[in-house]
Design an enzyme around this catalytic site. Structure first.
Site, short mmCIF file in Angstrom:
data_model
loop_
_atom_site.label_atom_id
_atom_site.label_comp_id
_atom_site.label_asym_id
_atom_site.label_seq_id
_atom_site.Cartn_x
_atom_site.Cartn_y
_atom_site.Cartn_z
N HIS A 144 -2.91 10.86 0.84
CA HIS A 144 -2.34 10.65 2.17
C HIS A 144 -1.75 12.00 2.61
O HIS A 144 -0.55 12.15 2.79
CB HIS A 144 -1.30 9.53 2.14
CG HIS A 144 -1.04 8.91 3.49
ND1 HIS A 144 -1.15 7.55 3.72
CD2 HIS A 144 -0.68 9.45 4.67
CE1 HIS A 144 -0.84 7.29 4.99
NE2 HIS A 144 -0.55 8.44 5.60
N GLU B 219 -3.41 -0.14 8.18
CA GLU B 219 -2.21 0.25 8.93
C GLU B 219 -2.29 -0.32 10.34
O GLU B 219 -3.35 -0.24 10.98
CB GLU B 219 -2.09 1.78 9.08
CG GLU B 219 -1.66 2.51 7.84
CD GLU B 219 -1.52 4.02 8.06
OE1 GLU B 219 -1.27 4.46 9.20
OE2 GLU B 219 -1.70 4.75 7.07
N TYR C 152 -4.09 1.82 15.87
CA TYR C 152 -2.88 1.88 16.69
C TYR C 152 -3.15 1.64 18.16
O TYR C 152 -2.45 0.90 18.82
CB TYR C 152 -2.16 3.23 16.48
CG TYR C 152 -1.56 3.31 15.09
CD1 TYR C 152 -0.31 2.77 14.83
CD2 TYR C 152 -2.28 3.84 14.03
CE1 TYR C 152 0.22 2.78 13.54
CE2 TYR C 152 -1.75 3.86 12.74
CZ TYR C 152 -0.50 3.33 12.50
OH TYR C 152 0.02 3.33 11.24
N ARG D 22 0.85 -1.19 0.00
CA ARG D 22 0.00 0.00 0.00
C ARG D 22 0.89 1.24 0.00
O ARG D 22 1.62 1.48 0.95
CB ARG D 22 -0.90 -0.01 1.25
CG ARG D 22 -1.74 1.23 1.41
CD ARG D 22 -2.72 1.11 2.59
NE ARG D 22 -3.47 2.34 2.73
CZ ARG D 22 -3.33 3.24 3.70
NH1 ARG D 22 -2.45 3.02 4.69
NH2 ARG D 22 -4.04 4.33 3.72
N GLU E 56 -7.27 8.41 6.36
CA GLU E 56 -7.55 9.09 7.63
C GLU E 56 -8.04 10.53 7.46
O GLU E 56 -7.35 11.49 7.87
CB GLU E 56 -6.30 9.06 8.52
CG GLU E 56 -5.81 7.65 8.82
CD GLU E 56 -4.74 7.59 9.88
OE1 GLU E 56 -4.27 8.66 10.34
OE2 GLU E 56 -4.36 6.47 10.27
N ASN F 283 -7.23 1.76 9.97
CA ASN F 283 -5.89 1.99 10.53
C ASN F 283 -6.03 1.99 12.04
O ASN F 283 -6.75 2.82 12.59
CB ASN F 283 -5.34 3.35 10.09
CG ASN F 283 -5.11 3.44 8.59
OD1 ASN F 283 -5.28 2.47 7.86
ND2 ASN F 283 -4.72 4.62 8.13
#
Ligand code: FCB
Length: 476
Positions: free
Chosen positions: A135, A376, A310, A91, A180, A308
């Site tokens: 992005h 991600e 985290y 990606r 995002e 994504n």
């Protein structure tokens, strides 16, 4: 991390303890501004990140993406590294300022040539190209015309999407329109921590809508270009937990969930903004930027959702009178983000894979059985090359192991998860943190641009070869 209580090693070593579907996409992700460098080459025009990073005080180490990891020149070497890892998919993001011509008339063919070569190199190595169209690197010229607060930017984005699809549409397997949009809108226009560095909650909400509109228009443009791949969007959705069950803390969690998750999921997947978010923000904007027909465009069906992930958020109401004027969340000045107990990465982000499993299950429960990718997931650590040329990063292996295990649990519980992309392939320019945070599977020496596979890269190679998680330790 043994929180999930999973088998660590296997007799014989090769068979996966946690097997994933045979056609699962084992991937890694990057973004143009973070790795490419070559910011003035081949007709590239300036982006908001060039301008933002060059502004004193914006980037922790005073650096910019001017050279980054020099991927623009070294992409063949980087594709060879991907092939060595055995990646099924890669990606990357396409830089809009490379494709746009100054003045906005026509297309910069030399910019598209780079991605053409990259995509061909990937396919020659047996790696499926996954392209993100945005992005965060808005052409500076468009910011000068109002950026994402200008509705016209959404239409310019659709033109750009059509141009890229015209060149790569026969070979890219999966498209992410945006990466995002929460960050683009709320950090870029709300807190000002990201480019273009504006600080208006009203503008942030306007930008969020125009980003979503851009997504819908671009989805239409990609389909009109008869692309052969699938279309999706990558959201930094999160699991938001209240710090206690008091009414005030539960309400704080509802509000943050609204401004992080539902403000994007609902228009995309249900064709309507959440009523509570609109009510909460009524003092900031009247939402007149939502024009008739916009929501139908935004909810144009997509093929897959990118997530994504985290860390989860732990939130609660602030003490009476305490406020956080710098919050990126409009209306959240009276909400506190609490540290989650337990280990953290070099970013100070908590390590909690249960948040990933919960998030995937929640999306399926609330929005239906849509195919998903973890677009991600990864961790920063202060990695160093040892004198014997290794980069030991056991914490990253633990992090990836635990999150893959959580993804495996989500699949077992019925989530249609099709792939997982480690953030990131390479150490790179980590936005406001500059080069101080290393997320790569591959270590980059920024002075020489030497690449060294970290232990986690060797571990990931074995995971991919086995078709699933084999063990936490790189060398058992
Ligand atoms: C995500 C971004 C990515 C990288 C990681 C650490 O929010 O999409 O570019 O910065 O965080």
């Amino acid at each position: 991390m043994s929180t999930l209580g999973l088998t660590e090693t296997l007799a014989g070593g090769r068979r996966a303890a946690l097997p994933f579907p045979a056609d699962f996409w084992w991937g890694a992700a990057t973004a143009a501004y973070q790795i490419e460098g070559a910011v003035t080459e081949a007709g590239r025009t300036p982006s908001i990140w060039d301008v933002f990073a060059a502004t004193p005080g914006r980037i922790d180490d005073g650096s910019t993406g001017e050279n980054a990891t020099d991927h623009f020149h070294r992409y063949r070497e980087d594709v060879a590294l991907m092939a060595e890892l055995g990646l099924a998919a890669y990606r990357f993001s396409v830089s809009w300022p490379r494709v746009r011509r100054a003045g906005g008339v026509g297309v910069n063919a030399a910019g598209l040539d780079f991605y053409d070569r990259l995509v061909d190199a990937l396919l020659a190595a047996g790696i499926s190209p996954v392209a993100t169209l945005y992005h965060w690197d808005l052409p500076q010229e468009l910011e000068q015309a109002g950026g994402w607060t200008n509705r016209d930017t959404a239409f310019r984005f659709a033109d750009y999407a059509a141009a890229v699809a015209g060149r790569l549409g026969d070979r890219v397997r999966l498209w992410n329109t945006l990466n995002e949009p929460w960050c683009s809108a709320f950090l870029g226009y709300g807190s000002g921590g990201h480019a273009p560095g504006r600080t208006s909650h009203r503008e942030a909400l306007t930008a969020a809508h125009h980003l979503l509109l851009a997504h819908g228009l671009a989805t239409g443009a990609l389909r009109a270009a008869a692309i052969t791949g699938q279309v999706g969007i990558a959201l930094n959705a999160g699991t938001v937990r209240p710090v206690s069950n008091t009414a005030a803390d539960l309400d704080a969690a509802r509000r943050i969930d609204g401004l992080l998750n539902r403000i994007f999921f609902d228009p995309l997947l249900r064709g309507a903004y959440p009523a509570d978010v609109q009510a909460d923000t009524a003092g900031i904007t009247d939402w007149a930027f939502v024009r008739p027909g916009d929501l139908a465009v935004i909810s144009t069906p997509i093929d897959a959702l990118g997530v994504n992930y985290y860390q989860p958020d732990l939130v609660g109401a602030a003490e009476a009178g305490a406020t956080d004027p710098r919050t990126p969340y409009p209306t959240a000045q009276d909400i506190v983000f609490h540290p989650t107990p337990g280990p953290v990465t070099d970013m100070g982000w908590s390590i909690d894979p249960t948040g990933l499993r919960e998030l995937l299950l929640r999306i399926r429960r609330d929005y239906g059985d849509i195919p998903m990718y973890v677009t991600e997931n990864g961790a920063a650590y202060a990695d160093r090359v040892t004198p014997d040329g290794r980069v030991p990063d056991p914490e990253r292996i633990d992090y990836l192991y635990a999150h893959l295990a959580a993804a495996h649990e989500a699949i077992a519980a019925g989530v249609d998860l099709r792939g997982y992309f480690v953030w990131s392939l390479l150490d790179n320019f980590e936005w406001g943190y500059g080069y101080t945070k290393r997320f790569g599977l591959v270590h980059v020496d920024y002075a020489t641009q030497a690449r060294t596979l970290k232990d986690s890269a060797h571990w990931y190679r074995r995971v991919i070869a086995a078709g699933g998680v084999v063990a936490r330790l790189p060398y058992e």
